[in-house]
Write a protein that holds these residues in place. Structure first.
Motif, PDB file in Angstrom:
ATOM      1  N   CYS A 204       0.835  -1.207   0.000  1.00 58.61           N
ATOM      2  CA  CYS A 204       0.000   0.000   0.000  1.00 58.61           C
ATOM      3  C   CYS A 204       0.871   1.258   0.000  1.00 58.61           C
ATOM      4  N   LEU A 205       1.609   1.495   1.067  1.00 58.16           N
ATOM      5  CA  LEU A 205       2.506   2.651   1.101  1.00 58.16           C
ATOM      6  C   LEU A 205       3.649   2.513   0.098  1.00 58.16           C
ATOM      7  N   MET A 206       4.108   1.273  -0.111  1.00 61.94           N
ATOM      8  CA  MET A 206       5.211   1.078  -1.054  1.00 61.94           C
ATOM      9  C   MET A 206       4.809   1.465  -2.476  1.00 61.94           C
ATOM     10  N   ASP A 207       3.540   1.303  -2.822  1.00 63.42           N
ATOM     11  CA  ASP A 207       3.127   1.614  -4.189  1.00 63.42           C
ATOM     12  C   ASP A 207       2.522   3.010  -4.310  1.00 63.42           C
ATOM     13  N   THR A 208       2.665   3.796  -3.258  1.00 66.11           N
ATOM     14  CA  THR A 208       2.217   5.191  -3.292  1.00 66.11           C
ATOM     15  C   THR A 208       3.388   6.087  -2.874  1.00 66.11           C
ATOM     16  N   MET A 209       3.611   6.189  -1.582  1.00 65.02           N
ATOM     17  CA  MET A 209       4.668   7.064  -1.068  1.00 65.02           C
ATOM     18  C   MET A 209       6.064   6.626  -1.537  1.00 65.02           C
ATOM     19  N   PHE A 210       6.270   5.313  -1.673  1.00 65.57           N
ATOM     20  CA  PHE A 210       7.583   4.785  -2.078  1.00 65.57           C
ATOM     21  C   PHE A 210       7.513   4.141  -3.465  1.00 65.57           C
ATOM     22  N   MET A 211       6.684   4.687  -4.323  1.00 65.96           N
ATOM     23  CA  MET A 211       6.446   4.095  -5.630  1.00 65.96           C
ATOM     24  C   MET A 211       7.717   3.952  -6.462  1.00 65.96           C
ATOM     25  N   LYS A 212       8.615   4.900  -6.362  1.00 63.20           N
ATOM     26  CA  LYS A 212       9.855   4.847  -7.142  1.00 63.20           C
ATOM     27  C   LYS A 212      10.716   3.646  -6.742  1.00 63.20           C
TER      28      LYS A 212
END
Length: 440
Positions: A204-212
């Protein structure tokens, strides 16, 4: 404060639900004590050690003590890093005991209206819904890109926040625009001869806030010879729920993820966040009593693999990896090391980078104090642990601190800011550094 009626109900459920065999497995030998950050940082208080907490749980089960505020405080003070498990000669599954105890207490506790509202929004309204996560994170992207962040910082409004929260605002990654977050791939072909077909758990956060970082992970997998499937209907791993006494919510998310991945005909499910990976690999325990899901959960858990492990398996370290001269060190993700049993693989990859001097940090396997939202709810202890961690990091003279979990990454960035080293030292996720080092 819990009422007498609440304490009685908690005690009854402790007796019925806690695994007494597991509690009795603890021999009180004390091997866990030197590995426990809260025991050390609290001045060696027994109640803040794994052994002490197990003794408290057992005492509640036996009716020797009530599950009062002191018991709850002791359990909440635990980081849940599970460093005690690998050193335990009896193999006590401390993490499972801790989560069960927290769940029982939380389900029988009357939270204040503000706390109840926040928990409902976070655990039911936000994290289980990726589109809402994208929209919420999109607001952060707007804040960073619109000039509002610059205005807020120049006015000094952040000084009204507690010091650590104000610093956290400065270490947040640059979030991509909402349009990019909503336009994610579902299938990627290998860039070389295909060696494995894998599924990627994007989080969830990895594919939004940490998407890069997710993008970097997928590119590394492609370069290593992986065809990648990214199920669109996957969900949050449920770790935040499981660690915060919301076990039912965690189970629902687990079932959604098992369904999303089980018919894909893949070799592995790949993760790039130690905390997520550890919770995902524990789905077999989470759903062990559900006759309809236990076997499916076991099959899911067996396919879990960290990105560093598959890169080592596919001999990615033999690629031409090079960086400008620098000293690097590695901070273990507790859950990656203690639950997923992955510690040598990241180091092997880092040591394969040309021009880089790798220096092992003292107690690199000890928790940094992040532990999900621990650095917010138990800020004082978290910062005490972080200060110790930064002393060890500074002693290596490294200019790059590498880790493999988003919470650890932000915590190490916070430590760098607290030490006034932001112009000399950086913290970076393992896959981002590896992608920097790839010489295509």
């Amino acid at each position: 404060m819990t009422t007498v009626k609440e304490r009685e109900k908690i005690q009854k459920q402790f007796k019925e639900q806690m695994n007494e065999d597991e509690l009795l497995n603890c021999m009180r030998c004390g091997f866990c004590l030197p590995t426990c950050p809260t025991y050390i940082e609290s001045g060696f208080q027994e109640s803040h050690s794994p052994r002490g907490r197990i003794a408290l749980m057992k005492a509640v089960v036996d009716g020797v003590i009530e599950p009062d505020e002191e018991v709850e405080k002791s359990l909440n003070m635990c980081l849940g890093c599970r460093a005690c498990e690998p050193v335990c000669p009896s193999g006590v599954n401390y993490g499972h005991l801790l989560e069960e105890a927290r769940d029982i207490i939380n389900q029988n506790k009357k939270h204040s209206i503000p706390v109840k509202t926040i928990r409902k929004v976070v655990f039911e309204g936000l994290f289980p819904h990726q589109n809402r996560m994208q929209n919420a994170t999109g607001l952060l992207s707007f804040y960073q890109r619109s000039g509002l962040q610059r205005i807020v910082r120049s006015t000094g409004i952040l000084k009204l926040l507690p010091d650590n929260l104000a610093l956290m605002e400065t270490v947040l990654p640059t979030v991509p625009p909402l349009k990019e977050m909503k336009n994610r791939p579902t299938h990627l072909l290998s860039k070389v001869e295909t060696k494995k077909r894998v599924a990627f758990f994007s989080g969830c956060l990895m594919d939004t806030m940490f998407m890069k970082t997710n993008d970097a992970t997928m590119k590394l997998l492609q370069l290593a010879g992986c065809e990648i499937v990214i199920p669109k209907n996957q969900a949050c791993c449920g770790a935040l729920h499981g660690h915060s006494g919301e076990k039912d919510g965690a189970k629902q998310l687990a079932k959604r993820n098992i369904q999303a991945f089980e018919d894909l005909k893949i070799d592995y499910i790949i993760t790039n966040a130690g905390g997520c990976g550890a919770f995902l690999i524990d789905y077999d325990h989470l759903l062990k009593d559900d006759v309809n899901w236990a076997e499916r959960a076991q099959a899911f858990s067996k396919k879990l693999k960290d990105i560093s492990s598959i890169l080592v398996d596919l001999e990615f370290f033999n690629m031409k990896l090079s960086l400008p001269q620098q000293v690097i060190t590695y901070q273990d993700s507790c859950h990656l090391r203690n639950v997923m049993k992955t510690s040598s693989e990241p180091r092997k990859l880092l040591k394969a980078i040309a021009n880089v001097e790798y220096r092992e940090m003292k107690n690199a396997d000890s928790c940094c104090g992040s532990a999900g939202i621990y650095n917010i709810v138990e800020s004082e202890m978290s910062m005490q642990i972080l200060d110790t961690k930064m002393k060890n990091a500074v002693a290596t003279q490294a200019t790059t601190i590498v880790t493999a979990n988003p919470g650890c990454l932000l915590q190490m960035k916070l430590g760098i800011e607290r030490e006034g080293l932001s112009s000399k030292v950086r913290a970076v996720h393992l896959v981002d550094l590896l992608l920097e080092a790839v010489q295509e």
